[in-house]
Design a protein around this motif. Structure first.
Motif, PDB file in Angstrom:
ATOM      1  N   SER A   1      52.150  31.140  81.825  1.00  0.00           N
ATOM      2  CA  SER A   1      51.438  30.287  80.878  1.00  0.00           C
ATOM      3  C   SER A   1      50.530  29.297  81.602  1.00  0.00           C
ATOM      4  O   SER A   1      49.364  29.106  81.227  1.00  0.00           O
ATOM      5  N   ASP A   2      51.063  28.668  82.665  1.00  0.00           N
ATOM      6  CA  ASP A   2      50.246  27.719  83.436  1.00  0.00           C
ATOM      7  C   ASP A   2      49.035  28.424  84.041  1.00  0.00           C
ATOM      8  O   ASP A   2      47.904  27.915  83.998  1.00  0.00           O
ATOM      9  N   GLN A   3      49.267  29.600  84.643  1.00  0.00           N
ATOM     10  CA  GLN A   3      48.157  30.349  85.249  1.00  0.00           C
ATOM     11  C   GLN A   3      47.130  30.771  84.182  1.00  0.00           C
ATOM     12  O   GLN A   3      45.915  30.697  84.413  1.00  0.00           O
ATOM     13  N   TYR A   4      47.620  31.186  83.039  1.00  0.00           N
ATOM     14  CA  TYR A   4      46.748  31.663  81.958  1.00  0.00           C
ATOM     15  C   TYR A   4      45.809  30.554  81.487  1.00  0.00           C
ATOM     16  O   TYR A   4      44.585  30.747  81.358  1.00  0.00           O
ATOM     17  N   PHE A   5      46.380  29.381  81.204  1.00  0.00           N
ATOM     18  CA  PHE A   5      45.553  28.300  80.669  1.00  0.00           C
ATOM     19  C   PHE A   5      44.658  27.670  81.739  1.00  0.00           C
ATOM     20  O   PHE A   5      43.550  27.205  81.425  1.00  0.00           O
ATOM     21  N   ASP A   6      45.115  27.671  82.988  1.00  0.00           N
ATOM     22  CA  ASP A   6      44.240  27.203  84.071  1.00  0.00           C
ATOM     23  C   ASP A   6      43.025  28.116  84.199  1.00  0.00           C
ATOM     24  O   ASP A   6      41.897  27.651  84.395  1.00  0.00           O
ATOM     25  N   TYR A   7      43.249  29.407  84.056  1.00  0.00           N
ATOM     26  CA  TYR A   7      42.145  30.381  84.148  1.00  0.00           C
ATOM     27  C   TYR A   7      41.244  30.274  82.920  1.00  0.00           C
ATOM     28  O   TYR A   7      40.009  30.293  83.036  1.00  0.00           O
ATOM     29  N   LEU A   8      41.860  30.123  81.747  1.00  0.00           N
ATOM     30  CA  LEU A   8      41.104  30.013  80.500  1.00  0.00           C
ATOM     31  C   LEU A   8      40.225  28.770  80.491  1.00  0.00           C
ATOM     32  O   LEU A   8      39.076  28.803  80.017  1.00  0.00           O
ATOM     33  N   ASN A   9      40.750  27.675  81.044  1.00  0.00           N
ATOM     34  CA  ASN A   9      40.014  26.408  81.068  1.00  0.00           C
ATOM     35  C   ASN A   9      39.186  26.226  82.329  1.00  0.00           C
ATOM     36  O   ASN A   9      38.732  25.124  82.631  1.00  0.00           O
ATOM     37  N   LYS A  10      39.047  27.347  83.066  1.00  0.00           N
ATOM     38  CA  LYS A  10      38.194  27.385  84.275  1.00  0.00           C
ATOM     39  C   LYS A  10      38.633  26.401  85.361  1.00  0.00           C
ATOM     40  O   LYS A  10      37.817  25.890  86.127  1.00  0.00           O
ATOM     41  N   LYS A  11      39.956  26.118  85.410  1.00  0.00           N
ATOM     42  CA  LYS A  11      40.479  25.299  86.501  1.00  0.00           C
ATOM     43  C   LYS A  11      40.681  26.133  87.763  1.00  0.00           C
ATOM     44  O   LYS A  11      40.916  25.598  88.841  1.00  0.00           O
ATOM     45  N   THR A  12      40.656  27.434  87.588  1.00  0.00           N
ATOM     46  CA  THR A  12      40.790  28.356  88.717  1.00  0.00           C
ATOM     47  C   THR A  12      40.022  29.627  88.405  1.00  0.00           C
ATOM     48  O   THR A  12      39.775  29.954  87.222  1.00  0.00           O
ATOM     49  N   THR A  13      39.626  30.333  89.443  1.00  0.00           N
ATOM     50  CA  THR A  13      38.937  31.620  89.253  1.00  0.00           C
ATOM     51  C   THR A  13      39.900  32.789  89.445  1.00  0.00           C
ATOM     52  O   THR A  13      39.499  33.946  89.365  1.00  0.00           O
ATOM     53  N   VAL A  14      41.172  32.476  89.718  1.00  0.00           N
ATOM     54  CA  VAL A  14      42.175  33.515  89.944  1.00  0.00           C
ATOM     55  C   VAL A  14      42.816  33.900  88.622  1.00  0.00           C
ATOM     56  O   VAL A  14      43.412  33.047  87.954  1.00  0.00           O
ATOM     57  N   PRO A  15      42.734  35.167  88.213  1.00  0.00           N
ATOM     58  CA  PRO A  15      43.351  35.588  86.949  1.00  0.00           C
ATOM     59  C   PRO A  15      44.869  35.439  87.012  1.00  0.00           C
ATOM     60  O   PRO A  15      45.471  35.516  88.094  1.00  0.00           O
TER      61      PRO A  15
END
Length: 567
Positions: free
Chosen positions: A426-440
């Motif tokens: 969930s953390d990885q998903y929302f970080d990626y969705l909110n462009k906090k990271t470029t890693v899927p």
């Protein structure tokens, strides 16, 4: 006819009396060793070596006491003196062989044991003590002990001590039938030896035959009321009984402590006896008393590093974390590496975590678990630490290791695995969705989390757990790649959650909010996928009834109101 002068007779008599007296003193020293009165034995043997420096056997038994007390450097020095006194001293070569074993120098150990065998003649004692050496912790070799005793048997020398040692070897091999047979033979040869009854009592303790163990140990006390090891074994039997039967745990732990105090009184309360008592207190979980014992030991001998181990353990359990970290650090940094055991790293890691040294704590807890498979619980502690730090994916990995390594993971542990991987993804998903990271996000976390939840669901099928369905629903909802074209992976799990909680009239806010979430999801499905407006409206009404602040339900009715206004 040969005439012997009166002077010669008197001289021969004096020599004979001296020899008898010397032999009796050695027998007394051996009895003291057997009774674990090590200070008494050392005092006697030091006096004997000083009075008769050419008697190599006295050096061996003195060195053996040092070995039993875990002072290998002192033992080595004494064994070396014994060989100086007699360069063909088989027993002292046995002693040096065990020193080499303790240093992991197996070639030197074998060389010394072979030398001992060369000088043994027809005496079985060097073989018996070589076997005893092979049985010593921390690296016993039972097969070599048995092989060595076979060599002694070839000479036909089979005294009680031989059979006791043979029984000890089979006992260490968990072959209780052969162990009992050997002890019984020893008992026939020496029926007045309390040592044998204690050995048989220990055998029954290992088999969890506690009544049988106590009966045998009481026989030893009947033979010799002052035989300390019988009380030590009674203490350890009481502790094992307590650990196996919670109903009598409190009573048995108290009995064990009383027996151990009796043991201390009978073994001259040496620091070594008190440290053995400290080990008992660790096993019984009495850390208040452990701290008292360790502090008393520290007053008399601050140079004994092992005391700082006890102080560290006790301070952690008694929540004095800064003092505990200082003590355990002193022990680990100053003690010889071979003295450090897995439990030391376990407590070091725990104390580091409590002193905000989280990364170091995790490293040392991992080290403890890798050193000793029985410390697998450390992985669960690591999981809890990481979860608290919101390092969820790593926490899931730790919990999975705990389950795999401990072989006694409970359903709550599987649930923790699922929760950890769910939040990790969930953390990885929302970080990626909110462009906090470029890693899927790592989709394998979803698979591992769902597998854990599925396992719990299967095991609780007869008594379903609502939260398992709730989190399986949330986790499966994250599998949706296109919200406008939902696959409804979460639908069956939300439906099962509603089936369990929808008609319970919950009063707690958490359940109300979760019901609102479930009904809103089903409403969204019926609105967008099933195109069933009446069913969608019904679901959203239930969502608002359960949780008036549910955003999805409020948004649905706002949309509906706008559509009505535009008509």
């Amino acid at each position: 006819m040969k005439i012997v002068s009166q002077t010669s007779v008197l001289t021969l008599g004096a020599v004979a009396m001296t020899t008898i007296a010397s032999a009796q003193k050695l027998t007394d020293a051996q009895k003291a060793i057997q009774a674990e009165q090590y200070q008494k034995a050392k005092t006697m043997l030091k006096s004997m070596t000083a009075a008769d420096p050419g008697k190599d056997e006295n050096y061996f038994y003195l060195g053996w006491v040092y070995l039993l007390q875990d002072y290998p450097d002192s033992a080595k020095a004494v064994f070396t003196k014994g060989i100086t006194a007699n360069n063909k001293s088989a027993l002292n070569y046995v002693g040096l062989g065990q020193i080499a074993r303790s240093e992991n120098n197996n070639s030197a150990a074998m060389q010394n044991f072979d030398q001992a065998a060369t000088y043994a003649g027809k005496s079985d004692q060097p073989y018996i003590y070589t076997a005893k050496a092979y049985l010593m912790k921390p690296s016993p070799n039972v097969d070599m002990a048995l092989s060595t005793l076979e060599k002694a048997a070839k000479w036909g020398a089979k005294d009680a001590e031989y059979y006791i040692t043979l029984g000890d070897a089979y006992h260490a091999k968990l072959d209780n039938t052969k162990a009992y047979g050997s002890y019984s033979t020893a008992q026939n040869l020496d029926p007045k030896s309390p040592e044998i009854d204690v050995a048989i009592g220990s055998l029954w303790k290992q088999a969890n035959n506690f009544e049988g163990a106590i009966e045998e140990l009481n026989k030893a006390i009947a033979l010799d009321p002052n035989y300390g090891p019988a009380y030590r074994e009674l203490a350890e039997t009481s502790l094992r009984w307590a650990q196996s039967d919670p109903k009598v745990a409190s009573e048995k732990v108290k009995q064990g402590a009383a027996f151990y105090k009796k043991y201390l009184d009978l073994t001259d309360r040496s620091p070594e006896s008190q440290m053995r008592y400290a080990d008992f207190l660790i096993e019984s979980g009495d850390y208040k008393t452990l701290e008292q014992v360790a502090n008393e030991l520290a007053k008399s001998d601050k140079s004994n590093l092992r005391i700082y181990r006890y102080l560290g353990y006790a301070a952690y359990e008694n929540k004095n974390y800064p003092a505990g970290l200082e003590a355990i650090n002193k022990f680990i940094t100053e003690a010889a590496p071979k003295r450090i055991i897995a439990r030391d790293y376990l407590y070091l890691g725990r104390l580091q975590f409590k002193n905000n040294q989280d990364s170091l704590g995790i490293l040392n807890l991992t080290k403890a678990a890798e050193m000793d498979s029985t410390m697998a619980d450390a992985y669960a502690e690591i999981g809890t630490m990481l979860y608290g730090q919101k390092k969820y994916a790593a926490a899931g990995d730790a919990y999975e290791k705990y389950i795999a390594k401990s072989h006694h993971g409970k359903l709550n542990d599987y649930f923790r695995v699922g929760m950890s991987y769910y939040y990790g993804y969930s953390d990885q998903y929302f970080d990626y969705l909110n462009k906090k990271t470029t890693v899927p996000p790592d989709s394998s976390l979803l698979a591992k989390g769902d597998s854990a939840f599925s396992y719990v669901q299967q095991k609780t099928a007869s008594r379903p757990v609502a939260d398992v369905f709730l989190y399986r629903a949330r986790l499966n909802d994250l599998k949706e790649n296109d919200r406008s074209n939902m696959k409804a992976y979460a639908k069956p799990f939300y439906e099962q959650f509603v089936a369990l909680k929808g008609n319970t009239n919950p009063t707690d806010e958490r359940t109300k909010k979760n019901l609102g979430e479930a009904y809103a999801y089903l409403g969204t499905y019926n609105e967008l996928i099933a195109k069933d407006d009446s069913k969608a409206e019904e679901d959203f009404q239930k969502a608002l009834a359960a949780s008036p602040d549910n955003r999805e339900a409020k948004a649905y009715f706002a949309r509906k109101e706008n559509k009505t206004a535009k008509k």
